[in-house]
Design an enzyme around this catalytic site. Structure first.
Site, short mmCIF file in Angstrom:
data_model
loop_
_atom_site.label_atom_id
_atom_site.label_comp_id
_atom_site.label_asym_id
_atom_site.label_seq_id
_atom_site.Cartn_x
_atom_site.Cartn_y
_atom_site.Cartn_z
N GLU A 1 0.83 -1.20 0.00
CA GLU A 1 0.00 0.00 0.00
C GLU A 1 0.87 1.25 0.00
O GLU A 1 1.93 1.26 0.62
CB GLU A 1 -0.90 -0.01 1.25
N GLU B 1 -9.73 5.82 2.99
CA GLU B 1 -10.11 5.05 4.18
C GLU B 1 -10.01 5.96 5.39
O GLU B 1 -9.07 6.74 5.49
CB GLU B 1 -9.16 3.85 4.35
#
Ligand SMILES: *[C@@H]1O[C@H](CO)[C@@H](O)[C@H](O)[C@H]1NC(C)=O
Ligand SMILES: *[C@@H]1O[C@H](CO)[C@@H](O)[C@H](O)[C@H]1NC(C)=O
Length: 430
Positions: free
Chosen positions: A234, A345
């Site tokens: 990520e 997120e």
């Protein structure tokens, strides 16, 4: 043989004596503590302090040069061969690969490396650059401070994600999604073998209501199953008061090979990622950030698997190749990725029994469009012939679109893109 060598060294004998003294002291303390509770508390605080100091010593390598950033960060220029990655037992005899053998956008341009900072394209930089640069053969490492570790729930958890927090769009198990208050607004592709992904993301400084919440915008390179053995790489930007001690927007990376359980961490906070770049510090602040109805600043992130050697490389901007995750760190990603996600997120702790006002992206809904909402543009995947391609069958996912939403589109300039984000708490998201 090893144990003979161990006991014959005078250094270790001294260490042993010290240990005997420490055990004796501990014992005395312990007996005293049977009658005094406050002493027990002090003892446990002292033990924790010792553990924190040991961890800091492991993380913070002796620097060649130190640069103080205006935001209070200390950037240590650490010799490239002394970086945290080489604490990994599998990397003891690793020969650093200074550049990838393949670049999905064509040949890797070595000449760009010798360009000075002024000639670089784009004006996004890291704040610490204002006060200096790291010399050749070193890498910039954000120094971990005692307070950074103390903010974590435990020394062991410092630099790691708290729980499974990957959005699993198809056939998702709602318990998995909702259990930790993580909320997403993402676009994704799956069903093929992927060897990388790319995106240009505009950078904001979203407000995070509670210190133990965060807000990020990133891409995920995923393989394996969501329960036990998910492999994930990520990268993106994040605001995370718990991790960094402030509300600044920072460049970050994350990796795990077992669904966030034992392996992996943010940035260089465990051994794994091998950094080759001397100009960009993981976890350092990005500056400037976009303003509402004002200038937009975006960053480019490309992650791809080098067909030769199989390492996963990361590029930031047009010309900073940061380094790589060695293939052996992963199981499924040792081969290829099976899903790519892009988006935002946040963590919603429901602090006052209602949705918190932690923002995602710009804090505004996608409908507002350019100059107001967060975006990912020119999103692409690397296919099995190692070429960058438009994503096929792009899906979207969000848990509560009244809190945070996502809207895709495509045109000539921006290729496949989406706007995303939202304010969190509002009349429709109580
Ligand atoms: C997650 O939790 C929120 C608030 O408790 C609820 O409104 C929402 O429906 C849940 N989402 C899913 C997918 O279960
Ligand atoms: C971060 O933002 C929160 C909420 O906006 C604020 O309460 C807090 O004081 C800020 N923290 C720092 C270190 O500036």
């Amino acid at each position: 043989m090893a144990s003979v060598a161990y006991f014959s060294s005078s250094h270790c004998r001294k260490g042993r004596r010290r240990r005997v003294v420490a055990v004796a002291l501990f014992f005395l303390y312990f007996c005293g503590c049977l009658v005094s509770l406050s002493c027990a508390a002090r003892l446990s605080a002292a033990m924790q302090k010792l553990e924190v100091q040991k961890h800091l010593k492991r993380l913070n390598k002796t620097p060649v040069k130190t640069i103080e950033s205006p935001d209070g960060d200390i950037i240590d220029c650490v010799h490239i061969s002394k970086q945290p990655a080489f604490d990994h037992p599998f990397l003891k005899d690793h020969k650093i690969q200074m550049r990838p053998s393949y670049h999905p956008e064509g040949l890797y341009d070595v000449n760009k490396e010798s360009m000075g900072p002024k000639e670089r394209t784009g004006s996004i930089a890291q704040l610490w650059h204002m006060n200096g640069r790291c010399p050749e053969d070193t890498i910039p490492v954000r120094r971990t401070k005692e307070d950074d570790v103390l903010r974590a729930s435990s020394v062991r958890r410092y630099g790691k994600k708290k729980s499974r927090s990957i959005p699993k769009p198809m056939g998702s198990d709602p318990d998995l999604i909702n259990q930790s208050g993580h909320q997403h607004a993402i676009a994704y592709v799956e069903g093929e073998r992927y060897y990388g992904a790319k995106a240009t993301i505009n950078v904001w400084e979203p407000q995070v209501q509670q210190p133990n919440e965060f807000s990020l915008s990133q891409l995920w390179i995923l393989a394996g199953s969501f329960g036990e053995d998910l492999n994930s790489i990520e990268a993106g930007w994040q605001v995370s008061p718990d991790l960094y001690g402030d509300n600044n927007t920072r460049l970050f990376t994350y990796w795990t090979s077992d669904a966030y359980q034992a392996t992996g961490c943010y940035n260089l906070l465990c051994s794994g990622f091998i950094q080759t770049n001397s100009e960009i510090a993981m976890g350092a602040s990005i500056s400037p950030v976009s303003g509402y109805r004002n200038s937009q600043y975006d960053i480019n992130i490309l992650i791809w698997k080098d067909p030769k050697g199989g390492n996963w490389w990361m590029q930031f901007g047009n010309d900073y190749v940061l380094g790589y995750w060695p293939s052996f760190l992963f199981s499924y990603l040792g081969d290829s990725a099976s899903m790519i996600e892009w988006g935002g997120e946040v963590v919603n702790t429901e602090a006052d029994g209602q949705h918190t006002s932690t923002q995602m992206g710009s804090g505004h809904f996608p409908e507002e469009g350019f100059g107001k909402a967060g975006y990912f543009r020119n999103i692409q995947v690397v296919d099995s012939s190692n070429n960058l391609k438009s994503p096929k069958g792009l899906g979207t996912y969000t848990e509560q679109s009244n809190c945070y939403d996502v809207q895709t589109g495509s045109n000539g300039d921006w290729g496949h893109y989406f706007y995303f984000g939202g304010p969190g708490r509002n009349p429709n998201c109580p």
